[in-house]
Write an enzyme that holds these catalytic residues in place. Sequence first.
Site, PDB file in Angstrom:
ATOM      1  N   CYS A  88      32.523  36.116  43.326  1.00 38.53           N
ATOM      2  CA  CYS A  88      33.955  36.223  42.994  1.00 38.53           C
ATOM      3  C   CYS A  88      34.666  34.943  43.436  1.00 38.53           C
ATOM      4  O   CYS A  88      35.559  34.439  42.760  1.00 38.53           O
ATOM      5  CB  CYS A  88      34.598  37.405  43.726  1.00 38.53           C
ATOM      6  SG  CYS A  88      33.821  38.996  43.442  1.00 38.53           S
ATOM      7  N   CYS A 118      35.012  41.017  35.233  1.00 38.33           N
ATOM      8  CA  CYS A 118      34.723  39.836  36.057  1.00 38.33           C
ATOM      9  C   CYS A 118      33.213  39.745  36.300  1.00 38.33           C
ATOM     10  O   CYS A 118      32.622  38.679  36.145  1.00 38.33           O
ATOM     11  CB  CYS A 118      35.445  39.917  37.400  1.00 38.33           C
ATOM     12  SG  CYS A 118      37.063  39.116  37.409  1.00 38.33           S
TER      13      CYS A 118
END
Lengths: 207, 279
Positions: B188, B240
């Site tokens: 991330c 994501c």
Amino acid sequence: MKTMKMLAIPAAILALAGCATSPSQEELRANAIAMMKVSFKESGQAKLDRIDQDDMQRLCSQFVGDKVMPKEVSEKLEKAQQALIKYPADGKMVGDWKQGERIAQSGVGKQFTDDPKTPAGGNCYACHQLTQAELSYGTIGPSLYHFAKLRGYGEQIQRYAWGKVYNSQAFSACSSMPRFGHSQILTEEQIRHVVALLMSPDSPVNK
Amino acid sequence: MDLRRKALRKQWGRAARTAVAMAALAATGALAQQKSAIEEIEKYRAALGDGNPAELWEARGDAIWKEKRGPKKASLEQCDLGLGPGVVRGAYTVLPRYFADTGKVEDLESRLVSCMVMLQGFTPEQAKKDPFGGPGKKVPMDALVAFITSESRGLPMKVAGTHPKEVEAYDLGKQIFYHRGGPYDFSCATCHGVNNQRIRLQDLPNLENPRDAKKAYTSWPAYRVSQGEVRSFQWRLYDCFRQQRFPELEFASPASVALTMYLAKNANGGIFDAPAIKR
């Protein structure tokens, strides 16, 4: 069991990283990975083994935020990654910049929604400025505009460009850039074209 | 309703014209100054902000919340979202949190699954079956999420994170945030760990920076113009990870809740301002 695990960690990292590898931190990491394993499911080409980490991924997940990777560790990591770069057997590193431009534009590849039969792109523009014509570029990586015009068109720079695209970790430990050759994202042929985009005197990158 | 729809259509017209202007600008290629391109995109974003079709999801969610559904033919009106049974106002600002009745830390979506099981008699599989809408498919979950989050608009985030299970979830979420893996070596943090970066022309919030962390978290869920859907925070994480080249994140899974705990608590103090509208 714990002693065995500790012994397996290279002594240099242990000595330098101290608390980063203390048992509680190790336990936390192991628990997080176990949690991820039950929270993802394989889909298309993306299998669960994508959660597993190699040495580079493991080390670069540890030295984050305020935790700076010691120089000795990053140098060792870069050396190990350098050894993994394969240069083309025929020595030919520069292909067709026009095909390189198409590869640089394409973000397709390795997602569970992607057809594994479709060749992956390099998606260079997601992170880098390359040409003056393309305004939609990202800033995660440095601008590569005038890449060879600034550095020279010689074989040494060609070899650097090849290596950087093939395995960025060999030059800058914990770089954000994927290892396009090492991780088999781009083929040798495709890397040749991307290198041409950077290196060819005719390429808009050098105009 | 008609008036609102008319107003929306007017705003869409304006947004569309800006989009056309953008395309024309792009066509001039190298002649165009990059600065003016970014200004045009900002204008486009401003035009989108005037009206939000997410209101349609919110209204539908309000109705579904009160509707008698499932084998027990019960509504969700007695669902405890963290502030007591039936309290919706402000509930999203304290989630995720630990719930004694399930013995788990739950975010909004996983809590709704629990309530659908406990109150309405659905099986967990049934409750999780259609987590996200798509073309021609409107799902109750998106509507419920839009309705409940809209009831926290204007309130500050205040996730407690003090129960041992909440502390554990936060710490695990942080590990997951920094976990590099997959063929692209992404975590991330690769996209969300540095200030003032963009991918193509899209600004990326630095989720390690409190200012960005608050701004980003409080702007989800959001109506995505490019998809014509309201997207929940669970969807944001799911997509994501897809772009991170990871396998498929399971809806309401422990890792999704832990990561949400990490991101939500880091947004504490931020004023919740969603459902929002995005490109």
